[in-house]
Write a protein that holds these residues in place. Structure first.
Motif, PDB file in Angstrom:
ATOM      1  N   PRO A 212       0.879  -1.185  -0.028  1.00 16.09           N
ATOM      2  CA  PRO A 212      -0.056  -0.070  -0.015  1.00 16.09           C
ATOM      3  C   PRO A 212       0.724   1.048   0.141  1.00 16.09           C
ATOM      4  N   THR A 213       0.238   2.157  -0.898  1.00 12.85           N
ATOM      5  CA  THR A 213       1.247   3.613  -0.887  1.00 12.85           C
ATOM      6  C   THR A 213       0.383   4.633  -0.161  1.00 12.85           C
ATOM      7  N   LEU A 214       1.095   5.589   0.364  1.00 15.25           N
ATOM      8  CA  LEU A 214       0.358   6.805   0.843  1.00 15.25           C
ATOM      9  C   LEU A 214       1.122   7.988   0.707  1.00 15.25           C
ATOM     10  N   GLY A 215       0.383   9.039   0.255  1.00 14.21           N
ATOM     11  CA  GLY A 215       0.652  10.425  -0.047  1.00 14.21           C
ATOM     12  C   GLY A 215      -0.108  11.258   0.822  1.00 14.21           C
ATOM     13  N   TRP A 216       0.541  11.880   1.660  1.00 16.98           N
ATOM     14  CA  TRP A 216      -0.450  12.681   2.761  1.00 16.98           C
ATOM     15  C   TRP A 216      -0.322  14.204   2.261  1.00 16.98           C
ATOM     16  N   GLU A 217      -1.196  14.852   2.554  1.00 22.42           N
ATOM     17  CA  GLU A 217      -1.153  16.492   2.427  1.00 22.42           C
ATOM     18  C   GLU A 217      -1.398  17.072   3.603  1.00 22.42           C
ATOM     19  N   GLN A 218      -0.258  17.909   4.052  1.00 20.86           N
ATOM     20  CA  GLN A 218      -0.482  18.517   5.543  1.00 20.86           C
ATOM     21  C   GLN A 218      -0.915  19.746   5.388  1.00 20.86           C
ATOM     22  N   ALA A 297       2.969  18.628   0.880  1.00 20.65           N
ATOM     23  CA  ALA A 297       2.789  17.417   0.444  1.00 20.65           C
ATOM     24  C   ALA A 297       4.017  16.850  -0.069  1.00 20.65           C
ATOM     25  N   PRO A 298       4.429  15.506   0.147  1.00 23.41           N
ATOM     26  CA  PRO A 298       5.425  14.672  -0.144  1.00 23.41           C
ATOM     27  C   PRO A 298       5.388  13.937  -1.694  1.00 23.41           C
ATOM     28  N   ILE A 299       6.137  13.350  -2.045  1.00 21.98           N
ATOM     29  CA  ILE A 299       5.934  12.184  -3.174  1.00 21.98           C
ATOM     30  C   ILE A 299       5.326  11.115  -2.240  1.00 21.98           C
ATOM     31  N   PHE A 300       4.671  10.392  -2.920  1.00 22.75           N
ATOM     32  CA  PHE A 300       4.067   9.153  -1.944  1.00 22.75           C
ATOM     33  C   PHE A 300       5.116   8.109  -1.884  1.00 22.75           C
ATOM     34  N   GLU A 301       5.021   7.523  -0.691  1.00 22.43           N
ATOM     35  CA  GLU A 301       5.801   6.522  -0.306  1.00 22.43           C
ATOM     36  C   GLU A 301       5.060   5.244   0.134  1.00 22.43           C
ATOM     37  N   ASN A 345      -5.310  11.705   2.901  1.00 26.19           N
ATOM     38  CA  ASN A 345      -4.450  10.664   2.702  1.00 26.19           C
ATOM     39  C   ASN A 345      -4.637   9.870   1.220  1.00 26.19           C
ATOM     40  N   ASN A 346      -3.757  10.258   0.512  1.00 19.32           N
ATOM     41  CA  ASN A 346      -3.863   9.695  -0.894  1.00 19.32           C
ATOM     42  C   ASN A 346      -3.491   8.323  -1.013  1.00 19.32           C
ATOM     43  N   TRP A 347      -4.148   7.345  -1.152  1.00 19.22           N
ATOM     44  CA  TRP A 347      -3.679   5.944  -1.001  1.00 19.22           C
ATOM     45  C   TRP A 347      -3.984   4.929  -2.144  1.00 19.22           C
ATOM     46  N   SER A 348      -3.115   4.049  -2.400  1.00 20.89           N
ATOM     47  CA  SER A 348      -3.199   3.244  -3.490  1.00 20.89           C
ATOM     48  C   SER A 348      -2.417   1.963  -2.838  1.00 20.89           C
ATOM     49  N   MET A 349      -2.401   0.871  -4.196  1.00 21.58           N
ATOM     50  CA  MET A 349      -1.485  -0.288  -3.951  1.00 21.58           C
ATOM     51  C   MET A 349      -0.490  -0.163  -4.968  1.00 21.58           C
ATOM     52  N   VAL A 355       3.168  -2.056 -10.960  1.00 16.02           N
ATOM     53  CA  VAL A 355       1.819  -1.583 -11.485  1.00 16.02           C
ATOM     54  C   VAL A 355       1.080  -0.750 -10.212  1.00 16.02           C
ATOM     55  N   ASN A 356       0.625   0.325 -10.579  1.00 15.72           N
ATOM     56  CA  ASN A 356      -0.288   0.848  -9.565  1.00 15.72           C
ATOM     57  C   ASN A 356      -1.792   0.117  -9.551  1.00 15.72           C
ATOM     58  N   LEU A 357      -1.938  -0.500  -8.929  1.00 16.64           N
ATOM     59  CA  LEU A 357      -3.423  -1.293  -8.814  1.00 16.64           C
ATOM     60  C   LEU A 357      -4.832  -0.460  -8.908  1.00 16.64           C
ATOM     61  N   ASP A 459     -13.046  17.323 -12.971  1.00 14.26           N
ATOM     62  CA  ASP A 459     -13.877  16.186 -12.604  1.00 14.26           C
ATOM     63  C   ASP A 459     -13.797  15.899 -10.942  1.00 14.26           C
ATOM     64  N   ARG A 460     -13.129  16.954 -10.266  1.00 16.10           N
ATOM     65  CA  ARG A 460     -13.036  16.327  -8.829  1.00 16.10           C
ATOM     66  C   ARG A 460     -14.150  17.073  -8.024  1.00 16.10           C
ATOM     67  N   ASN A 461     -14.269  16.294  -6.848  1.00 18.34           N
ATOM     68  CA  ASN A 461     -15.416  16.598  -6.041  1.00 18.34           C
ATOM     69  C   ASN A 461     -14.626  16.862  -4.760  1.00 18.34           C
ATOM     70  N   ASN A 471      -5.833   7.819 -10.279  1.00 14.60           N
ATOM     71  CA  ASN A 471      -5.041   6.644  -9.903  1.00 14.60           C
ATOM     72  C   ASN A 471      -4.821   6.352  -8.540  1.00 14.60           C
ATOM     73  N   LYS A 472      -5.656   6.743  -7.727  1.00 15.17           N
ATOM     74  CA  LYS A 472      -5.632   6.474  -5.938  1.00 15.17           C
ATOM     75  C   LYS A 472      -6.877   7.042  -5.365  1.00 15.17           C
ATOM     76  N   PHE A 473      -7.150   6.719  -4.334  1.00  8.90           N
ATOM     77  CA  PHE A 473      -8.021   7.128  -3.817  1.00  8.90           C
ATOM     78  C   PHE A 473      -7.688   8.074  -2.659  1.00  8.90           C
ATOM     79  N   GLU A 474      -8.574   9.054  -2.419  1.00  4.83           N
ATOM     80  CA  GLU A 474      -8.202  10.230  -1.593  1.00  4.83           C
ATOM     81  C   GLU A 474      -8.976  10.254  -0.370  1.00  4.83           C
ATOM     82  N   PHE A 475      -8.570   9.957   0.714  1.00  2.00           N
ATOM     83  CA  PHE A 475      -9.369   9.903   1.976  1.00  2.00           C
ATOM     84  C   PHE A 475      -9.193  11.189   2.605  1.00  2.00           C
TER      85      PHE A 475
HETATM   86  P1  ADP Z   1      -3.790  17.064  -5.498  1.00  8.46           P
HETATM   87  O1  ADP Z   1      -4.692  16.001  -4.798  1.00  8.46           O
HETATM   88  O2  ADP Z   1      -3.731  18.415  -4.837  1.00  8.46           O
HETATM   89  O3  ADP Z   1      -4.382  17.072  -7.004  1.00  8.46           O
HETATM   90  P2  ADP Z   1      -1.731  15.311  -6.343  1.00  8.46           P
HETATM   91  O4  ADP Z   1      -2.640  14.618  -7.323  1.00  8.46           O
HETATM   92  O5  ADP Z   1      -0.140  15.778  -6.878  1.00  8.46           O
HETATM   93  O6  ADP Z   1      -2.178  16.598  -5.419  1.00  8.46           O
HETATM   94  O7  ADP Z   1      -1.078  14.375  -5.160  1.00  8.46           O
HETATM   95  C1  ADP Z   1      -1.599  14.508  -4.027  1.00  8.46           C
HETATM   96  C2  ADP Z   1      -0.695  13.370  -3.036  1.00  8.46           C
HETATM   97  O8  ADP Z   1      -1.105  12.118  -3.806  1.00  8.46           O
HETATM   98  C3  ADP Z   1       0.758  13.648  -3.194  1.00  8.46           C
HETATM   99  O9  ADP Z   1       1.331  13.402  -2.090  1.00  8.46           O
HETATM  100  C4  ADP Z   1       1.008  12.326  -4.226  1.00  8.46           C
HETATM  101  O10 ADP Z   1       2.339  11.940  -4.057  1.00  8.46           O
HETATM  102  C5  ADP Z   1      -0.044  11.521  -3.829  1.00  8.46           C
HETATM  103  N1  ADP Z   1       0.050  10.365  -4.768  1.00  8.46           N
HETATM  104  C6  ADP Z   1       0.146  10.325  -6.063  1.00  8.46           C
HETATM  105  N2  ADP Z   1      -0.119   9.069  -6.627  1.00  8.46           N
HETATM  106  C7  ADP Z   1      -0.300   8.329  -5.523  1.00  8.46           C
HETATM  107  C8  ADP Z   1      -0.456   6.757  -5.281  1.00  8.46           C
HETATM  108  N3  ADP Z   1      -0.262   5.867  -6.558  1.00  8.46           N
HETATM  109  N4  ADP Z   1      -0.385   6.213  -3.925  1.00  8.46           N
HETATM  110  C9  ADP Z   1      -0.543   7.090  -3.069  1.00  8.46           C
HETATM  111  N5  ADP Z   1      -0.385   8.497  -3.060  1.00  8.46           N
HETATM  112  C10 ADP Z   1      -0.138   8.824  -4.370  1.00  8.46           C
END
Ligand code: ADP
Ligand code: MG
Length: 729
Positions: A212-218, A297-301, A345-349, A355-357, A459-461, A471-475
């Motif tokens: 699972p991957t997480l990219g948070w926005e603080q 916000a960082p690059i996700f990890e 919390n941007n989350w994916s796997m 491959v990003n699932l 197309d963002r809500n 390409n991810k869900f954003e909690f």
């Molecule tokens: P915004 O939501 O403001 O449009 P971004 O789309 O650039 O911003 O991404 C916000 C966050 O989502 C960043 O921290 C980014 O690293 C993270 N993110 C992008 N792809 C993934 C992924 N596959 N898994 C988890 N987090 C991700």
């Protein structure tokens, strides 16, 4: 002169603290981290391999090797002038904890040496009896252990000129129960890995690991330190319990994406540099909607590293702010009337094949894999919405959820027009009868336009608590001060559980002789039908949605004490135990800890309110009251007609009314607290604090105090005002 005016006088003299120009990021990035590259340099082949194995597949490291690794880490740390080390962990207090020890020791013959042995790397026993354990650690057995977590790299923390080697650890009790946020997260990550790999193997046999991957926005606020210090409520609770709106608020939206004020900019650059050194891959920084509000916000990890990095970031932000005579506010709602702060919390796997699932694929086969994970996520959120809601419940987040700026307390999922259409196509085209089925239904072209469509902000809500963003869900409902581990543990667990069920359901059909793809499509269809009521594309802030959600049978639990109930239902106990995340006892303990934390927070706020009202609000109000009444008396005595002092009289009337009401309410609130404090059940007490203290008094008292703020002579007012806190730097 009151603190407020001293602070204001000082403010103009604060100037900017000189921060060296930002170095090239690649030049400093992770220079204070014991990365694998560094490990390669400082460890023997054997030790290095063992470390890599432990990181990649959780393999145990034996003591002899641990000694070698420890000594390698020490050599590296000493090459950077480090003298002390600490086990760094994330107890249930919500902050990070450390206990520093030095490498220095004296041998039996009296020779002083520097040493760091495997034992000290692997395990420590902090004096832990005062960390919350929810009754798991009776005081006679108050031992808790921190244990090295090799999956998160060791790093060096620089505080002033001091440098400390930090070993990321988990924190467990003597009997093995977890006492921190990290241990359950690691378990959930592993459980999800297994369940997801099993499902991936339907599509690709080469996949052997899913992370699972997480990219948070603080989000955060920044205020001047002297002004902060003149606000006991900010000092004690991180939020203002009083404060009249300033004439200008966020209505002009001129702060959003505007240029960052210079003094804050210097601060941001400074904390970013500290973050880069410890390997936090910060990427973006900008102003937020509210004045004095910002985001990074960082690059996700990988999720566990991302969680560590967020905890570390919050700590670094706080420390560096002080260097700049600023204070960072991580509270979810520091100021009434303007936006609060969240932590999306941007989350994916992602798979070990890269491959990003949750990214739509380019071929029918990868498309089906995407659809599988996409629909399973929706089903997981649908089935366990209550537990997900509980994972973000906290006293400060209650101010935010449903306050028309953050997602409501109703958990729903936004997927965008295009994918909504895809799901309804699947529903229509996949027949529920197998004999009528041909393979044309497999040909859904998802990849064609999704990425472009969804990456596009149109197309963002922004009102949805759980939104698909291409390409991810954003909690989005996570609070700004929260440790992401808790929501991530829950999300990964419910996803694992749903995927396990999915595999079972698909295998059942395959065993009956159905073709694999057809079986998968059928189960996907079933899941869409079962969970579609959680999908919502409209305005999550609207009153209409609350009604609609109720009709759909979606829960809308607005307060923390009740939201937390979902942690200890039979459903939750079965979910967490069967997936090996929490035992029943651990869940009960965590539930208790969360309730206690809630009680304490509300209690402290209530006390501060009472104290401030009596010591900061009423004195200037009463002085001004006297001034006015003397003035009126004087005019009257001088024989002037009533019309000459009627305005003064009106103001005096109002002031007297607000003084009386405020002090009356404070007295009553103190009584209410006493009643609550006598309650023995933690849950009952928490509910009472919420309804009989917070809801019954906070807004009312504030109403009268805020009225006084605009009636009383400004020179007399002690507390820095919103316009000063938010607009002056
Ligand atoms: P915004 O939501 O403001 O449009 P971004 O789309 O650039 O911003 O991404 C916000 C966050 O989502 C960043 O921290 C980014 O690293 C993270 N993110 C992008 N792809 C993934 C992924 N596959 N898994 C988890 N987090 C991700
Ligand atoms: Mg976002």
């Amino acid at each position: 002169m009151s603190l407020r005016f001293k602070a204001l006088a000082k403010l103009t003299g604060n100037g900017n603290i000189d921060v060296a120009t930002t170095p090239k990021i690649t030049g400093i990035f992770a220079t204070n981290v014991f990365t694998l590259k560094v490990a390669r340099e400082f460890l023997s082949d054997e030790a290095y391999k063992s470390l890599v194995n432990s990181i990649r597949s959780g393999q145990k490291i034996d003591r002899a090797i641990a000694n070698q690794i420890a000594s390698g880490i020490r050599s590296w740390a000493e090459s950077k002038e480090v003298t002390h080390f600490t086990h760094w962990f994330q107890p249930l207090t919500g902050t990070t904890a450390e206990k520093h020890d030095s490498f220095f020791t004296i041998k039996s013959d009296g020779t002083p040496i520097e040493q760091f042995e495997g034992d000290a790397l692997i395990q420590q026993e902090p004096d832990a009896s005062s960390f919350p354990s929810g009754g798991l650690r009776a005081t006679f057995e108050a031992r808790g252990y921190t244990a090295w977590d090799p999956s998160s790299p060791a790093f060096i923390m620089e505080i002033g000129n001091g440098k400390t080697l930090c070993i990321p650890t988990i924190f467990v009790s003597y009997t093995g129960e977890s006492l921190d946020y990290k241990a359950p997260l690691l378990k959930a990550t592993e459980t999800l890995n297994k369940a997801a790999v099993d499902v991936c193997n339907y599509f690709d046999k080469n996949i052997s690991r899913v992370t699972p991957t997480l990219g948070w926005e603080q989000e955060y606020f920044v205020v001047d330190e002297a002004l902060f210090n003149a606000r006991p409520d900010l000092v004690m609770c991180g939020r203002t319990v009083f404060g009249h709106n300033s004439a200008k608020n966020q209505q002009l939206e001129d702060h959003y994406f505007g240029s960052i004020p210079e003094r804050v900019y210097a601060y941001i650059r400074d904390f970013e540099t500290e973050c880069y050194k410890v390997g936090i891959p910060l990427r973006t920084r900008h102003n937020e909607v509210a004045p004095a509000q910002f985001e990074c916000a960082p690059i996700f990890e990988e999720v566990s590293v991302a969680v560590d990095h967020n905890s570390l970031l919050m700590d670094i932000m706080d420390r560096v702010a002080r260097r700049h005579k600023l204070r960072v506010l991580l509270h979810e709602k520091p100021f009434a009337g303007i936006n609060g702060s969240g932590k999306h919390n941007n989350w994916s796997m992602s798979t070990d094949t890269g491959v990003n699932l949750l990214a739509p694929g380019k071929t029918p086969k990868t498309n089906l894999m995407f659809l599988t994970f996409f629909v399973n996520t929706i089903k997981a959120v649908h089935d366990y919405a209550d537990i997900l809601r509980a994972s973000i419940a906290s006293a400060p987040n209650d101010h935010r959820l449903g306050a028309n700026e953050a997602p409501p307390a109703i958990i729903s999922v936004f997927i965008g027009q295009y994918l909504s259409k895809v799901l309804s196509d699947v529903k229509e085209r996949v027949s529920s009868k197998f004999d009528e089925q041909d393979e044309s239904m497999l040909k859904i072209d998802i990849h064609k336009s999704i990425p472009e469509l969804l990456m596009d902000n149109t197309d963002r809500n922004r009102t949805s608590p759980f939104a698909f963003t291409g390409n991810k869900f954003e909690f989005r409902a996570v609070g700004s001060s929260a440790n992401c581990a808790n929501p991530m543990t829950v999300l990964n667990t419910i996803m694992a559980q749903t995927l396990k069920q999915f595999k079972e359901d698909v295998d059942k059909l395959i065993n009956k002789g159905e073709k694999k793809e057809i079986a998968i499509m059928h189960v996907i269809r079933e899941y869409i039908v079962e969970s579609e009521k959680v999908l919502f594309e409209g305005d999550g802030y609207s009153a209409a949605w609350e009604k609609e959600a109720e009709k759909r049978g979606l829960a809308n639990v607005k307060t923390t004490p009740l939201a937390l109930d979902a942690m200890i239902t039979d459903k939750a106990k079965i979910l967490f135990e069967s997936n090996g995340i929490y035992t029943h006892e651990e869940l009960e303990a965590r539930h208790e800890i969360e309730l206690e934390r809630y009680i304490k927070k509300v209690q402290i706020e209530s006390r501060i309110m009472g104290e401030l009202a009596t010591s900061h609000i009423l004195p200037p109000a009463i002085r001004y009251q006297n001034l006015l009444s003397n003035n009126i008396k004087g005019l009257k005595d001088a024989g002037l007609p009533e019309s000459s002092y009627s305005n003064q009289k009106q103001i005096l009337d109002k002031i007297s009314e607000h003084i009386n009401k405020a002090s009356d309410l404070v007295e009553k609130m103190i009584e209410a607290r006493k009643t609550c404090n006598a309650m023995t059940s933690t849950r009952t007490k928490a509910i009472a604090y919420q309804s009989q203290v917070k809801d019954a008094f906070f807004d009312q008292i504030r109403y009268h105090v805020d009225k006084l703020e605009i009636l009383v002579d400004d020179r007399e007012w002690y507390l820095p005002r919103y316009r000063e806190l938010l607009f002056l730097r």
